[in-house]
Design a protein around this motif. Structure first.
Motif, PDB file in Angstrom:
ATOM      1  N   LYS A 170      -8.558  -0.503   1.986  1.00 17.52           N
ATOM      2  CA  LYS A 170      -9.753  -1.062   2.628  1.00 17.52           C
ATOM      3  C   LYS A 170     -10.959  -0.148   2.442  1.00 17.52           C
ATOM      4  O   LYS A 170     -12.071  -0.604   2.183  1.00 17.52           O
ATOM      5  CB  LYS A 170      -9.487  -1.284   4.117  1.00 17.52           C
ATOM      6  N   LEU A 171     -10.745   1.168   2.591  1.00 11.32           N
ATOM      7  CA  LEU A 171     -11.842   2.113   2.428  1.00 11.32           C
ATOM      8  C   LEU A 171     -12.385   2.093   0.998  1.00 11.32           C
ATOM      9  O   LEU A 171     -13.599   2.113   0.777  1.00 11.32           O
ATOM     10  CB  LEU A 171     -11.374   3.525   2.785  1.00 11.32           C
ATOM     11  N   VAL A 172     -11.464   2.061   0.022  1.00 11.65           N
ATOM     12  CA  VAL A 172     -11.879   2.025  -1.384  1.00 11.65           C
ATOM     13  C   VAL A 172     -12.677   0.747  -1.653  1.00 11.65           C
ATOM     14  O   VAL A 172     -13.717   0.774  -2.325  1.00 11.65           O
ATOM     15  CB  VAL A 172     -10.666   2.130  -2.316  1.00 11.65           C
ATOM     16  N   ALA A 173     -12.201  -0.378  -1.127  1.00 10.44           N
ATOM     17  CA  ALA A 173     -12.896  -1.649  -1.327  1.00 10.44           C
ATOM     18  C   ALA A 173     -14.285  -1.616  -0.674  1.00 10.44           C
ATOM     19  O   ALA A 173     -15.265  -2.118  -1.237  1.00 10.44           O
ATOM     20  CB  ALA A 173     -12.066  -2.797  -0.754  1.00 10.44           C
ATOM     21  N   VAL A 217     -13.166   8.224   1.940  1.00  7.31           N
ATOM     22  CA  VAL A 217     -12.147   7.968   0.912  1.00  7.31           C
ATOM     23  C   VAL A 217     -11.494   9.267   0.471  1.00  7.31           C
ATOM     24  O   VAL A 217     -10.270   9.358   0.326  1.00  7.31           O
ATOM     25  CB  VAL A 217     -12.776   7.236  -0.296  1.00  7.31           C
ATOM     26  N   ALA A 218     -12.337  10.318   0.254  1.00  8.44           N
ATOM     27  CA  ALA A 218     -11.794  11.613  -0.162  1.00  8.44           C
ATOM     28  C   ALA A 218     -10.881  12.201   0.909  1.00  8.44           C
ATOM     29  O   ALA A 218      -9.791  12.715   0.606  1.00  8.44           O
ATOM     30  CB  ALA A 218     -12.936  12.568  -0.475  1.00  8.44           C
ATOM     31  N   ASN A 227      -6.883  13.048   0.765  1.00 13.98           N
ATOM     32  CA  ASN A 227      -6.321  14.365   1.095  1.00 13.98           C
ATOM     33  C   ASN A 227      -5.256  14.271   2.177  1.00 13.98           C
ATOM     34  O   ASN A 227      -4.354  15.115   2.255  1.00 13.98           O
ATOM     35  CB  ASN A 227      -7.443  15.299   1.570  1.00 13.98           C
ATOM     36  N   ASP A 228      -5.379  13.239   3.026  1.00  8.22           N
ATOM     37  CA  ASP A 228      -4.436  13.091   4.144  1.00  8.22           C
ATOM     38  C   ASP A 228      -3.158  12.355   3.753  1.00  8.22           C
ATOM     39  O   ASP A 228      -2.293  12.129   4.598  1.00  8.22           O
ATOM     40  CB  ASP A 228      -5.099  12.324   5.294  1.00  8.22           C
ATOM     41  N   ARG A 229      -3.045  11.981   2.480  1.00  7.81           N
ATOM     42  CA  ARG A 229      -1.891  11.175   2.055  1.00  7.81           C
ATOM     43  C   ARG A 229      -0.563  11.842   2.427  1.00  7.81           C
ATOM     44  O   ARG A 229       0.379  11.197   2.872  1.00  7.81           O
ATOM     45  CB  ARG A 229      -1.963  10.922   0.550  1.00  7.81           C
TER      46      ARG A 229
END
Length: 620
Positions: A335-338, A588-589, A593-595
């Motif tokens: 959603k953030l990327v979109a 998004v970044a 990083n939180d993945r």
């Protein structure tokens, strides 16, 4: 004894039997009492109000050889005498205070046991038999006098056994009733036909949050891990003023009315995005982090969180929602990327509008009328209307109030300024490099003639002349205390940040602007050292004028006549000052990083939701 024995201090009580003479005769039991500072605590002061200074943390109380009480109306010296007698009066040979204690706590005193039972009942049930609980009088009868008398008799018979009294009430059907109502008792406030939902008191709520998250409590002036319920000084608080906000008693009198258990907007906002809740949940070494690391089964993890926070297992639908929360990372990332992709498609049009409306704003500095530091730092306004911070260095919240006659304010400007008094010339107070981290900037506006009508101002399109990588100024208005504006790499220089107001502000007749600068970086040393606040009424969009020389030259060329390199340079500059683009890019970044910690973040989100639920906040 729950008797308000103060109206008769100046005159006979107009509605009760108490006289002025009785007040001063009772006071005479304390005429010879003296007190002095304990040398061990002579330099440690606590309390203090608008009408009296602080007192030593420890005092020595003693009985002197002299002292008298004089009725201010009759000027007659009053001998000690109780306002009424009962069947267990003290011996006249005893010390005056011992006589008073004997008379007060006697089983024969008709008020003592009754007032204590009423108080305990109110603490467990909500309303007391007599309300207010410290106002027993003939004109304020009990709602259930028979039950109050029965509990009082049992309390006396038990030898004033408080645990026995609490056990008896808690084992009763009345105490165990649900808060749920039906058509017959929904409006009942007298007969205890259903439980009364009550928010946890301030200290209990604070301790409960830290208990369920397993985070170490850190209250100013108290040892690490000390509970809020143990604090001895009412000035002790968390950086965001959590305890006072949630109604802790100020301890300026013995009246129960000092404590508040109501709900208001400020409390709700603090629970949603305040540093107390966020700090407890996000602490890297707390029990939530350890639990996520040790429990690999999602269902067991959700169940443990429910048991830990709500003291019950989740319902089936709650279990499904909880597991979904642990695994929403990928969907949120998409959603953030979109959202970022869609926003980038609008940049060309936004840039064209920006060029068309581009103007140089005129800024007006604000004179700060009130400047407060929650952590105890000293904030002083200088001749150039800047504010300089000194003294205590800790996680802090600055609150600044300025009056202005301007109407149609479109933006605010924060200047972070250097000063030789600061480490490395500042503009921050960080000892290592003079850096600062502004976690969150909030603005509230109220009309000068009606401060009670204060309303929050939405800030947008944050821009700064420099942003430390990963700490873009847009993070200072995103509602997240884990982000913010920092300047590492370009300290020892003046810097500027600009924030547009979503809607024009300023009331006819003048306004009060209340600025809140939250600075909650982990080490508690990255506070602003010197800064200035300004406002403008210039038309939007508000930029960081003056423009860079190369950009200004390009903008002087009509758009249709610019070369590709010129177009690229202007587009790059516009992208660098677009606050929303920076916010989305950073989000998004950060999400990428939180993945690796996506499951922990899901557990923290679930814990946050459960802590903000009525089942936790009103859990007795």
């Amino acid at each position: 004894l729950a008797v308000r024995f103060n109206c008769n201090k100046c005159h006979d009580h107009p509605f009760e039997r108490w006289t002025q003479n009785q007040h001063w005769k009772l006071a005479a039991f304390f005429a010879k009492v003296g007190h002095k500072d304990d040398p061990q605590y002579a330099k440690t002061k606590v309390g203090g109000t608008d009408v009296e200074g602080g007192k030593a943390l420890g005092e020595v109380i003693f009985d002197g050889d002299s002292g008298e009480v004089r009725n201010p109306t009759t000027q007659v010296v009053q001998a000690p005498e109780f306002p009424y007698t009962h069947d267990d009066m003290p011996s006249a040979g005893e010390n005056l205070r011992e006589q008073f204690a004997h008379w007060t706590t006697s089983a024969k005193n008709p008020y003592f046991a009754k007032s204590y039972v009423n108080r305990v009942w109110s603490y467990l049930m909500g309303p007391g038999f007599i309300e207010p609980i410290d106002d027993i009088r003939a004109g304020n009868p009990a709602t259930n006098p028979e039950l109050l008398d029965k509990l009082t008799a049992d309390f006396i018979a038990s030898g004033f056994d408080v645990q026995s009294l609490q056990r008896l009430i808690c084992k009763s059907r009345a105490y165990q009733l649900s808060v749920g109502t039906n058509e017959w008792n929904s409006d009942d406030t007298l007969n205890y036909s259903h439980a009364t939902a009550r928010r946890l008191p301030a200290e209990v709520l604070y301790d409960a949050v830290y208990q369920v998250t397993g985070t170490t409590r850190r209250l100013s002036g108290m040892p690490a891990g000390a509970r809020a319920a143990e604090e001895r000084d009412p000035s002790v608080n968390s950086p965001d003023g959590f305890l006072d906000l949630f109604g802790r008693a100020a301890r300026q009198s013995s009246c129960e009315c000092e404590r508040s258990s109501g709900m208001m907007l400020g409390q709700a906002l603090n629970l949603i995005n305040g540093p107390t809740i966020a700090g407890a949940i996000n602490e890297p070494s707390n029990s939530l982090t350890q639990l996520v690391a040790s429990e690999k089964d999602d269902a067991r993890l959700v169940e443990e969180l429910f048991l830990r926070i709500l003291c019950r297992p989740p319902l089936e639908r709650e279990m499904v929602a909880g597991i979904d929360t642990l695994n929403t990372f990928e969907g949120d990332h998409a959603k953030l990327v979109a959202e970022l992709t869609a926003y980038e498609k609008t940049l060309a049009a936004k840039q064209a509008e920006w060029e068309k409306r581009l103007s140089v704003p005129v800024w007006t500095p604000l004179e700060i009328g009130i400047a407060k530091s929650a952590a105890g730092a000293t904030l002083s306004q200088e001749a150039d209307l800047s504010v300089f911070a000194s003294g205590k260095l800790a996680k802090d919240t600055y609150t600044l109030v300025a009056a202005t006659e301007l109407v149609g304010i479109t933006a605010i400007r924060l200047e972070a300024l250097t000063d030789p008094r600061l480490p490395h010339n500042g503009p921050g107070r960080a000892p290592g490099n003079g850096n600062q981290v502004l976690s969150e900037l909030r603005l509230t506006m109220a009309p000068n003639n009606d401060p009670a009508k204060a309303k929050p101002v939405t800030l947008q399109n944050a821009q700064a002349d420099y942003n430390q990588p990963g700490w873009h100024v847009s993070g200072a208005i995103d509602g997240n205390l884990a982000t913010g504006w920092a300047l590492d790499g370009q300290t020892s220089k003046n810097h500027v940040a600009v924030f547009e107001c979503k809607e024009d502000i300023g009331a006819a007749g003048g306004s009060l602007l209340i600025f809140t600068l939250d600075q909650q970086f982990g080490d508690g040393q990255h506070e602003l050292g010197k800064f200035r606040l300004l406002v403008t009424t210039s038309k939007r969009p508000i930029g960081l004028a003056p423009l860079p020389e190369n950009v200004a030259k390009i903008l002087a060329v009509p758009a249709e006549n610019r070369g590709e390199e010129q177009k690229s340079d202007v587009a790059a500059y516009y992208r660098s000052i677009d606050g929303e683009l920076a916010r989305l890019t950073q989000a998004v970044a950060q999400h990428s990083n939180d993945r690796a910690n996506s499951r922990l973040l899901g557990a923290q989100d679930l814990a946050w939701a459960l802590i903000n639920s009525p089942a936790f906040l009103f859990n007795r």
